[in-house]
Write a protein that holds these residues in place. Structure first.
Motif, short mmCIF file in Angstrom:
data_model
loop_
_atom_site.label_atom_id
_atom_site.label_comp_id
_atom_site.label_asym_id
_atom_site.label_seq_id
_atom_site.Cartn_x
_atom_site.Cartn_y
_atom_site.Cartn_z
N GLY A 1 0.76 8.78 9.56
CA GLY A 1 0.76 9.37 8.61
C GLY A 1 0.95 8.15 7.51
N SER A 2 1.68 8.54 6.10
CA SER A 2 1.13 7.58 5.18
C SER A 2 1.77 6.24 5.46
N GLU A 3 3.22 6.44 6.15
CA GLU A 3 3.98 5.78 6.28
C GLU A 3 3.35 4.70 7.03
N TYR A 4 2.67 5.18 8.01
CA TYR A 4 1.57 4.47 8.61
C TYR A 4 0.41 3.47 7.61
N SER A 5 -0.05 4.36 7.16
CA SER A 5 -1.58 3.14 6.33
C SER A 5 -0.83 2.31 5.47
N ASP A 6 0.73 2.52 4.93
CA ASP A 6 0.97 1.64 3.88
C ASP A 6 1.65 0.49 4.62
N ILE A 7 1.50 0.87 5.75
CA ILE A 7 1.87 -0.29 6.89
C ILE A 7 0.59 -0.97 6.76
N THR A 8 -0.22 -0.34 7.52
CA THR A 8 -1.96 -1.33 7.36
C THR A 8 -1.88 -1.75 6.05
N ALA A 9 -2.31 -1.30 5.22
CA ALA A 9 -3.03 -1.87 3.71
C ALA A 9 -1.65 -2.69 3.24
N THR A 10 -0.76 -3.43 4.54
CA THR A 10 0.51 -4.30 4.07
C THR A 10 0.03 -5.37 4.60
N ALA A 11 -0.24 -4.90 5.57
CA ALA A 11 -0.99 -6.07 6.77
C ALA A 11 -1.64 -6.49 5.95
N GLU A 12 -3.37 -6.05 5.98
CA GLU A 12 -4.11 -6.48 5.20
C GLU A 12 -3.85 -7.12 4.44
#
Ligand code: CO
Length: 299
Positions: A122-133
């Motif tokens: 969900g959104s918590e996970y997509s936030d993590i991928t954005a932060t990682a990028e």
């Protein structure tokens, strides 16, 4: 043999050639260029919890990660700002994923595998991928940041999660069922709960899923429980921790808790306050996802 001496010399030269790079001290490479030795780390990201006892489930996953990857430092961050602020008031400091990655960059980590300890993508996970990028794109920072998928990502993951969850459920008699409490979200990844329900029913028709915040809600599941003659359900959190939602929304004494609403419908609810992180077979799946993320670093 015609040239035994030559053959011996050849072998010695070969040995020397192989040994030479090993003999050069490591510090000789740690100059200005890109040849500084790499430093690998792991960052686990949980949603977080404000319930002190619930952190045991997160600690259990962290312990599994440390055992699975000896020699790689394992850090922990909480993705929920609300939780971080709440526990800061209790004197407990937890980093955000961005803060943890900034600290790791400052400490010289060159590659980090970030593992989401969330249930659905969900959104918590997509936030993590954005932060990682963002961190990977930062000059002079961490060169490579990979992200491990949450528990219910692909259909393959969901099938394995169903089997792992079923392994640790309480034994039931006739008229008894299990009701898993998912979080639920308006994010399209909420569909993962329906997919898990189907995967569970392949093995066990007596295990149901409802969510606190979205569909299926408890009201959609109660009629089905009644139709099947269920008189008692074990209430089990489908979350990494048995935290605030499990203790209050699921098991609490208020009229609108699941236990109370089930009771009003003539079904006894028996809470099982154990988070998924404390179920070793389920925690092992997050660790397998982390293994993929570590592999992706190309170590
Ligand atoms: Co919540």
């Amino acid at each position: 043999m015609r040239f035994p001496a030559l053959s011996l010399i050849f072998r010695l030269v070969l040995l020397a050639a192989l040994a030479l790079p090993l003999a050069v001290p490591n510090t000789a490479q740690a100059g200005h260029g890109d040849k500084a030795p790499g430093k690998t780390g792991i960052l686990l990201v949980a949603f977080g919890t404000s319930v002190p006892e619930a952190t045991r489930a997160i600690d259990a996953i962290k312990k599994q990660a440390e055992d699975a990857f000896p020699g790689i430092p394992v850090r922990l961050a909480y993705s929920s700002k609300i939780i971080r602020d709440k526990i800061a008031g209790q004197g407990v400091a937890k980093s955000s994923p961005a803060q943890a990655l900034a600290d790791m960059a400052a400490e010289g980590f060159t590659q980090v595998a970030v593992q989401s300890l969330h249930t659905i993508p969900g959104s918590e996970y997509s936030d993590i991928t954005a932060t990682a990028e963002a961190f990977q794109a930062m000059p002079k920072g961490i060169k490579k940041v990979s992200v491990g998928r949450p528990l219910l990502y692909s259909f393959g993951d969901i099938a394995l999660a169903a089997e792992a969850v079923l392994k640790s459920l309480p034994a039931r008699k006739k008229g008894e069922a299990v009701l898993l409490m998912g979080h639920g979200t308006a994010h399209p990844a909420n569909a993962a709960y329906a997919a898990l329900q189907l995967a569970l029913w392949k093995h066990d028709k007596g295990v149901f899923i409802a969510t606190v915040e979205d569909t299926p809600g408890l009201d959609e599941v109660i009629p089905e429980l009644k139709r099947q003659g269920v008189r008692k359900v074990f209430l089990v959190p489908l979350m990494s921790v048995a935290g605030d939602h499990a203790m209050n929304d699921m098991a609490g004494p208020e009229d609108d808790s699941w236990a109370s609403r089930l009771k009003a419908a003539g079904i006894k609810g028996e809470p099982v306050l154990v988070g998924l992180g404390s179920r070793p077979a389920v925690a092992a799946l997050w660790i397998e996802h982390l293994r993929d993320a570590v592999k992706e670093l190309g170590r």
